[in-house]
Design a protein around this motif. Structure first.
Motif, mmCIF file in Angstrom:
data_model
loop_
_atom_site.group_PDB
_atom_site.id
_atom_site.type_symbol
_atom_site.label_atom_id
_atom_site.label_comp_id
_atom_site.label_asym_id
_atom_site.label_seq_id
_atom_site.Cartn_x
_atom_site.Cartn_y
_atom_site.Cartn_z
ATOM 1 N N MET A 138 -7.757 -7.137 7.530
ATOM 2 C CA MET A 138 -8.576 -6.034 7.048
ATOM 3 C C MET A 138 -10.040 -6.357 7.365
ATOM 4 S SD MET A 138 -6.107 -4.342 5.741
ATOM 5 C CE MET A 138 -7.040 -3.002 5.020
ATOM 6 N N TRP A 164 -5.022 -9.698 4.504
ATOM 7 C CA TRP A 164 -4.638 -9.083 3.230
ATOM 8 C C TRP A 164 -3.791 -10.042 2.400
ATOM 9 C CZ3 TRP A 164 -6.504 -4.960 0.939
ATOM 10 C CH2 TRP A 164 -5.841 -4.457 -0.180
ATOM 11 N N LEU A 206 -9.861 -2.928 -0.753
ATOM 12 C CA LEU A 206 -10.700 -3.906 -0.062
ATOM 13 C C LEU A 206 -12.140 -3.636 -0.457
ATOM 14 C CD1 LEU A 206 -10.691 -6.081 2.325
ATOM 15 C CD2 LEU A 206 -11.333 -4.147 3.788
ATOM 16 N N LYS A 265 -10.618 -8.588 -1.923
ATOM 17 C CA LYS A 265 -9.562 -7.590 -2.055
ATOM 18 C C LYS A 265 -8.908 -7.720 -3.410
ATOM 19 C CE LYS A 265 -6.623 -10.781 0.504
ATOM 20 N NZ LYS A 265 -7.638 -11.784 0.796
ATOM 21 N N ASN A 307 -5.225 -6.836 -4.515
ATOM 22 C CA ASN A 307 -3.925 -6.381 -4.019
ATOM 23 C C ASN A 307 -3.276 -5.385 -4.982
ATOM 24 O OD1 ASN A 307 -4.599 -9.052 -2.842
ATOM 25 N ND2 ASN A 307 -2.746 -8.705 -1.679
#
Length: 125
Positions: A34, A53, A79, A72, A74
């Motif tokens: 990302m 990620w 992000l 990030k 999750n």
């Protein structure tokens, strides 16, 4: 359908801070890199930062190192790009992007395949 939706841009004075967000959806991004990129008026799009990620591997452009942080969440499929000590030269449209990346890939050099619509960041002097 893969979607990347940025938000958080705006107008800020030099020295100020902003946090950009990019909500991702449409697939599992565990095997993806990302990234954040930016494009200033009259200039080419440039790399800002990237991370995996599903891992902690992270890289930054020299121009923003020490001022920007990519992260990030999750659980929130989001992000982030935390930007501090902003400078007028940071004025640009900021894009988040994603690309599939196997474990051995150099995520600094991949060609990103999914892109958000961008969010404008303007830093006044």
């Amino acid at each position: 359908q893969v979607q990347l939706v940025e938000s958080g841009g705006g107008l800020v004075q030099a020295g100020g801070s902003l946090r950009l967000s990019c909500v991702v959806s449409g697939r599992s991004f565990n095997n993806y890199a990302m990234g954040w990129f930016r494009q200033a008026p009259g200039k080419e799009r440039e790399f800002v930062a990237t991370t995996r990620w599903g891992a902690s591997e992270t890289y930054y452009a020299d121009s923003i190192k020490g001022r920007f942080t990519i992260s990030k969440n999750n659980a929130k499929s989001t992000l982030y790009l935390q930007m501090v000590s902003l400078e007028p030269e940071d004025t640009a449209v900021y894009y988040c992007a994603a690309v599939w990346a196997d474990n051995g890939a150099n995520i600094r050099s991949l060609r990103y395949t999914y892109w958000g619509q961008g969010t404008q960041v303007t830093v006044s002097s």
